[in-house]
Design a protein around this motif. Structure first.
Motif, mmCIF file in Angstrom:
data_model
loop_
_atom_site.group_PDB
_atom_site.id
_atom_site.type_symbol
_atom_site.label_atom_id
_atom_site.label_comp_id
_atom_site.label_asym_id
_atom_site.label_seq_id
_atom_site.Cartn_x
_atom_site.Cartn_y
_atom_site.Cartn_z
ATOM 1 N N UNK A 181 0.803 -1.215 0.000
ATOM 2 C CA UNK A 181 0.000 0.000 0.000
ATOM 3 C C UNK A 181 0.842 1.274 0.000
ATOM 4 N N UNK A 182 1.885 1.337 0.817
ATOM 5 C CA UNK A 182 2.695 2.552 0.882
ATOM 6 C C UNK A 182 3.374 2.871 -0.446
ATOM 7 N N UNK A 183 4.120 1.931 -1.065
ATOM 8 C CA UNK A 183 4.741 2.285 -2.347
ATOM 9 C C UNK A 183 3.733 2.575 -3.446
ATOM 10 N N UNK A 184 2.578 1.923 -3.414
ATOM 11 C CA UNK A 184 1.543 2.245 -4.398
ATOM 12 C C UNK A 184 1.114 3.693 -4.250
ATOM 13 N N UNK A 185 0.894 4.138 -3.016
ATOM 14 C CA UNK A 185 0.503 5.519 -2.776
ATOM 15 C C UNK A 185 1.601 6.483 -3.193
ATOM 16 N N UNK A 380 -3.199 6.236 3.509
ATOM 17 C CA UNK A 380 -2.228 5.140 3.447
ATOM 18 C C UNK A 380 -1.086 5.438 4.401
ATOM 19 N N UNK A 381 -0.575 6.650 4.319
ATOM 20 C CA UNK A 381 0.379 7.187 5.296
ATOM 21 C C UNK A 381 -0.022 8.624 5.570
ATOM 22 N N UNK A 382 0.483 9.173 6.647
ATOM 23 C CA UNK A 382 0.182 10.555 6.986
ATOM 24 C C UNK A 382 1.178 11.539 6.425
ATOM 25 N N UNK A 383 2.032 11.085 5.521
ATOM 26 C CA UNK A 383 3.135 11.911 5.049
ATOM 27 C C UNK A 383 3.470 11.542 3.613
ATOM 28 N N UNK A 384 3.974 12.522 2.857
ATOM 29 C CA UNK A 384 4.419 12.272 1.483
ATOM 30 C C UNK A 384 5.807 11.633 1.489
ATOM 31 N N UNK A 385 6.262 11.113 0.350
ATOM 32 C CA UNK A 385 7.583 10.485 0.299
ATOM 33 C C UNK A 385 8.684 11.422 0.782
ATOM 34 N N UNK A 386 9.566 10.884 1.626
ATOM 35 C CA UNK A 386 10.666 11.663 2.151
ATOM 36 C C UNK A 386 11.929 11.496 1.332
ATOM 37 N N UNK A 387 13.022 12.109 1.777
ATOM 38 C CA UNK A 387 14.298 11.966 1.064
ATOM 39 C C UNK A 387 14.697 10.504 0.945
ATOM 40 N N UNK A 421 -7.605 -4.825 1.668
ATOM 41 C CA UNK A 421 -7.372 -3.387 1.632
ATOM 42 C C UNK A 421 -6.528 -3.050 0.417
ATOM 43 N N UNK A 422 -6.580 -1.787 0.033
ATOM 44 C CA UNK A 422 -5.820 -1.382 -1.138
ATOM 45 C C UNK A 422 -5.488 0.096 -1.068
ATOM 46 N N UNK A 423 -4.473 0.463 -1.823
ATOM 47 C CA UNK A 423 -4.136 1.865 -2.034
ATOM 48 C C UNK A 423 -4.533 2.233 -3.449
ATOM 49 N N UNK A 424 -5.275 3.329 -3.575
ATOM 50 C CA UNK A 424 -5.784 3.782 -4.867
ATOM 51 C C UNK A 424 -5.384 5.241 -5.067
ATOM 52 N N UNK A 425 -4.773 5.602 -6.198
ATOM 53 C CA UNK A 425 -4.407 7.003 -6.416
ATOM 54 C C UNK A 425 -5.626 7.916 -6.427
ATOM 55 N N UNK A 426 -5.525 9.057 -5.717
ATOM 56 C CA UNK A 426 -6.645 10.011 -5.694
ATOM 57 C C UNK A 426 -6.208 11.448 -5.920
ATOM 58 N N UNK A 435 -0.666 10.829 -4.164
ATOM 59 C CA UNK A 435 -1.291 10.490 -2.887
ATOM 60 C C UNK A 435 -2.348 9.428 -3.146
ATOM 61 N N UNK A 436 -2.319 8.359 -2.376
ATOM 62 C CA UNK A 436 -3.342 7.328 -2.473
ATOM 63 C C UNK A 436 -4.252 7.336 -1.259
ATOM 64 N N UNK A 437 -5.462 6.849 -1.445
ATOM 65 C CA UNK A 437 -6.356 6.613 -0.317
ATOM 66 C C UNK A 437 -6.348 5.119 -0.034
ATOM 67 N N UNK A 438 -6.400 4.775 1.242
ATOM 68 C CA UNK A 438 -6.524 3.369 1.621
ATOM 69 C C UNK A 438 -8.005 3.029 1.762
ATOM 70 N N UNK A 439 -8.407 1.955 1.104
ATOM 71 C CA UNK A 439 -9.776 1.447 1.198
ATOM 72 C C UNK A 439 -9.731 0.079 1.862
ATOM 73 N N UNK A 440 -10.429 -0.061 2.984
ATOM 74 C CA UNK A 440 -10.499 -1.327 3.712
ATOM 75 C C UNK A 440 -11.888 -1.899 3.513
ATOM 76 N N UNK A 441 -11.956 -3.135 3.008
ATOM 77 C CA UNK A 441 -13.226 -3.725 2.622
ATOM 78 C C UNK A 441 -13.808 -4.667 3.653
ATOM 79 N N UNK A 442 -14.980 -5.151 3.360
ATOM 80 C CA UNK A 442 -15.683 -6.093 4.212
ATOM 81 C C UNK A 442 -14.974 -7.451 4.213
#
Length: 478
Positions: A181-185, A380-387, A421-426, A435-442
């Motif tokens: 999820x993180x690298x996808x985002x 997905x994370x609370x922060x954008x990619x760092x150095x 769960x998944x990361x989807x670009x938004x 930036x991706x959103x994390x979607x957690x399913x049933x």
């Protein structure tokens, strides 16, 4: 007779996996042409990003003629360097395995190859898959193609970058703390962590483990569903294996969804801090999704004990797997990995029992909560990619992180409760980072999760074509 085609290598790399498989089935392109297009693109972008660290050119060329008539028809893919491929260097990112050539492939690799996937190479991973930044002492750092001074996330960072740059059409990943999820985002692609048993099983040495799972990564939802279908199906070699669904995931994802109900938890009920550039993108996306056919409500269940429970499960997992490796392998481990293993060895029977009991309680809360919603959406994370040189951020929104997994807190819930769960670009930050959103399913809700994701992808209409790396550094030393 082969249909007329004007596709060149670059044209092919820009197409989606679904489009290319359709061309393969029609005979408009060949697997051999795709292999050469992939190799050309890899050569073009690798100096800038360092994503596909072991290339299987001869093996791929040999496999191409045999793939005709299969489900994927000869589609080139990447395999993460944690997963064995027979005869191919498989290092797991650790120096103790820098000359490791497995005699046998992982069962999931065998399944994918049997269904027409062609392994183009192994994608980079942090040591033993530990960490949210992809680097190791053998291959160096993987760089974010949207800004090569930034990191690509981890541990499936090489996989995400290989997709974002068009090296391959699909790429395999795995996930324990958001490693899909993180690298996808961070890279603007789709990463899907399925329920246990949907895409193979647990690690070979601990087949009943359901924390670290394999899954598909792709450039869009339809391609992700295609890849998940190629992974799906029962095999008794995996204790947790599940049958493929009666309706293929690709077909389910394409169906017009019934009214969608999204619960949006901007900080997961105060569980994790979020920086404003991430919060703003997610809030804007949720606002744009509001329509008669899609409702978005701010809502989050109580999640007592989530952090402690996840950390105990994770530490146990690390102590039982990389913590049992031979001394000549463990002697090279980086401090953060060694620390996690030590925490696992220090767990008491009471700690493990408490984690299992609270895990069930958290699942019960989520199961009940998701009777009212199709998905829970959160960062997905609370922060954008760092150095790229920074192993992990020391603060998020001004809040200090305690260790190398603390900033990945949003990944804990799906892993602990085994929900898909998944990361989807938004969207993008003001400085152009995805930036991706994390979607957690049933529970076992892969099909509905893909339907919701397809609706969101269509509604937001973000581009999903490969990009050329945006150079922001001297690339002489990866």
């Amino acid at each position: 007779m082969r249909p007329e085609t004007s596709f060149s290598g670059p044209d092919l790399c820009a197409l989606s996996a679904t489009e290319v498989v359709d061309l393969l089935r029609k005979g408009a392109v060949s697997a051999a042409e795709l292999v050469e297009a992939s190799l050309t693109r890899i050569a073009q972008v690798e100096p800038a990003v360092n994503a596909t660290v072991t290339i299987c050119a001869d093996r791929a060329r040999e496999a191409a003629p045999k793939a005709a008539g299969t489900d994927l028809g000869g589609l080139p893919i990447g395999i993460k360097d944690l997963t064995p491929v027979a005869g191919v260097l498989t290092t797991m990112g650790t120096q103790g395995l820098k000359r490791n050539y497995p005699l046998a492939s992982d069962p999931l690799v065998l399944r994918l190859e049997d269904r027409g996937a062609i392994v183009m190479g192994k994608t980079n991973t942090p040591e033993m898959g530990a960490g949210g930044n992809t680097f190791n002492a053998i291959f160096g750092r993987t760089r974010n193609p949207w800004n090569t001074a930034r990191n690509a996330g981890g541990s499936s960072g090489g996989a995400a970058v290989s997709l974002a740059t068009g090296e391959v059409w699909l790429s395999h990943g795995s996930d324990l703390a958001g490693s899909l999820r993180t690298p996808a985002s961070f890279c603007g692609v789709v990463g899907f962590r399925p329920s246990p048993g949907i895409a193979g099983g647990g690690p070979a040495a601990m087949g009943f483990a359901n924390e670290g799972l394999q899954g598909p990564m792709a450039r869009n939802v339809a391609d992700c569903a295609l890849f998940l279908d190629a992974m799906a199906g029962y095999d008794p070699i995996w204790p947790l294996s599940m049958p493929a669904p009666p309706t293929p995931f690709a077909k389910a994802a394409a169906q017009e969804p019934a009214p969608i109900r999204i619960a949006f938890a901007p900080d997961l009920g105060g569980f994790a801090p979020v920086e404003s550039n991430i919060a703003d993108v997610l809030s804007d996306a949720m606002t744009r999704l509001q329509s008669p056919g899609c409702t978005v409500e701010d809502s989050c269940p109580d999640l007592p004990g989530l952090e402690k429970t996840y950390r105990a499960l994770r530490a146990f997992f690390w102590a039982a797997l990389p913590g049992r490796a031979p001394d000549f392998v463990q002697g090279f481990y980086k401090p953060t990995l060694a620390q996690n293993i030590a925490e696992g060895r220090a767990l008491s029977a009471q700690d493990i029992a408490d984690a299992q009991l609270n895990r069930s309680a958290l699942y019960d809360r989520m199961q009940q909560f998701l009777t009212r919603y199709d998905v829970l959406a959160c960062p997905v994370t609370g922060i954008a990619p760092g150095p790229v040189e920074e192993e992990f951020p020391r603060t998020v929104a001004g809040v200090p992180t305690t260790d190398y997994i603390d900033w990945l807190r949003f990944s804990f819930l799906a892993t602990t409760t085994t929900l898909p769960s998944m990361s989807l670009p938004v969207g993008f930050t003001p400085d152009g980072l995805p930036v991706g959103v994390q979607l957690i399913g049933q529970p076992r809700g892969e099909a509905r999760l893909l339907q919701v994701a397809q609706h969101i992808e269509t509604a937001l209409a973000l581009p999903s074509t490969p990009i050329d790396p945006i150079l922001q550094h001297d690339i002489a030393q990866p």
